[in-house]
Design an enzyme around this catalytic site. Structure first.
Site: not given
Length: 337
Positions: A77, A162, A191
């Site tokens: 993801f 990532d 985030k």
């Protein structure tokens, strides 16, 4: 709004602090420091990393433009923009949005032999989450990142991590790759980078690589690196360091995981507990994780599921002993009664 074409003090402070906070990336390309490309949502920085790898393949490996391939992993993801969903394993992200973007080869997460088999003359990079969050809170076998590092070095590939979900203290280290004592060539953060307050993400890489692929105007973002985001980013990094949140995550995470494993030993519902730091997954036996998520919500605990089978436990890094105790009590209530 101040366009990021204008060089502002907050931007300078943020870029400098971020570049220095991260270890020297891609040391085989030189030791002249890192450079940082700021964006908004994390997926923008993922696409920046993809551009970096493709440009490197074209410019330095002489791969014909349009033939470059990047190795990715099943159940990944990385976001929901068109290029990124093109290599998603989830049909709910892809269906109806074609034509999709070519240039990706997806292999089993944690399987180094599959990665080796996927490398060919068109491969320019490897893009991976060191631990998969959305994919089921999956922790790869020991040595996986070290193996990827070797494959990348042996084949002149860019290894890009990532760490949007697992970086910045989440797994008990400042960066997830530190668990295996490697450094990538490129790193994606987001985030927690602004404390969850303002959209902010970055792609960070070796100075030489950034200068190779991106010149003035060849990449950018209207709001990427705007002053308010940069102020939040500097503050978040300062808190992470000054309050030693990575260490706190390691300590609280170990206590929490051990307590959950004791619950699992007494519960008929739990199949497996896995994770590092405050990145913990509880896999249930009947793929009914959301039922337990709703029960926990009724008790005041907000959690989510992954793939229907795993409950994601990712509390704030500054969670207190009392709050950890409350979370454990709620888990006992849901899984043992």
């Amino acid at each position: 709004v101040i366009s990021n074409v204008v060089y502002t003090d907050p931007l300078a402070l943020f870029l400098s602090k971020t570049a220095e906070f991260v270890p020297q990336l891609g040391p085989r390309f030189g030791l002249d420091g890192n450079k940082v490309m700021p964006k908004n949502g994390g997926v923008e920085s993922v696409e920046t990393a993809i551009k970096m790898a493709r440009y490197y393949g074209w410019k330095k490996k002489n791969i014909p433009d349009g033939k470059q391939e990047i190795i990715v992993f099943n159940n990944n993801f990385h976001g929901r923009m068109i290029t990124v969903i093109s290599f998603s394993s989830q049909s709910k992200y892809r269906d109806g949005f074609g034509p999709l973007t070519p240039g990706f080869v997806s292999v089993e997460f944690g399987n180094l032999d599959a990665v080796k088999a996927a490398v060919n003359k068109y491969t320019c990079g490897i893009l991976v989450e060191p631990m998969q969050g959305e994919g089921g809170m999956k922790i790869p076998p020991p040595g996986f990142l070290q193996g990827l590092r070797k494959i990348a070095d042996d084949n002149d590939l860019l290894l890009m991590l990532d760490e949007i979900q697992v970086g910045l203290g989440r797994t008990g280290k400042n960066f997830c790759f530190e668990h295996e004592n490697i450094v990538p060539d490129g790193l994606i953060l987001g985030k927690a980078l602004s404390g969850g307050l303002i959209p902010l993400s970055v792609f960070i890489t070796n100075t030489k690589l950034m200068d190779l692929a991106f010149d003035k105007g060849s990449d950018g973002s209207t709001f990427g690196g705007y002053p308010l985001a940069c102020v939040a980013g500097v503050a978040a990094l300062e808190v992470l360091q000054e309050e030693e949140l990575a260490k706190a995550s390691e300590v609280q995470g170990e206590k929490l995981k051990q307590s959950i494993m004791k619950i699992a030993g007494r519960s008929k519902h739990i199949k497996e507990v896995r994770g590092k730091g405050l990145f913990i997954g509880i896999e249930v036996k009947n793929r009914d994780a959301m039922i337990f998520c709703r029960k926990l919500l009724d008790l005041g605990i907000i959690v989510n599921d992954s793939h229907g089978h795993t409950i994601r436990i990712s509390p704030p890094l500054n969670i207190s002993d009392d709050e950890t105790g409350f979370l454990i009590k709620c888990l006992e209530e849901v899984f043992l009664k």
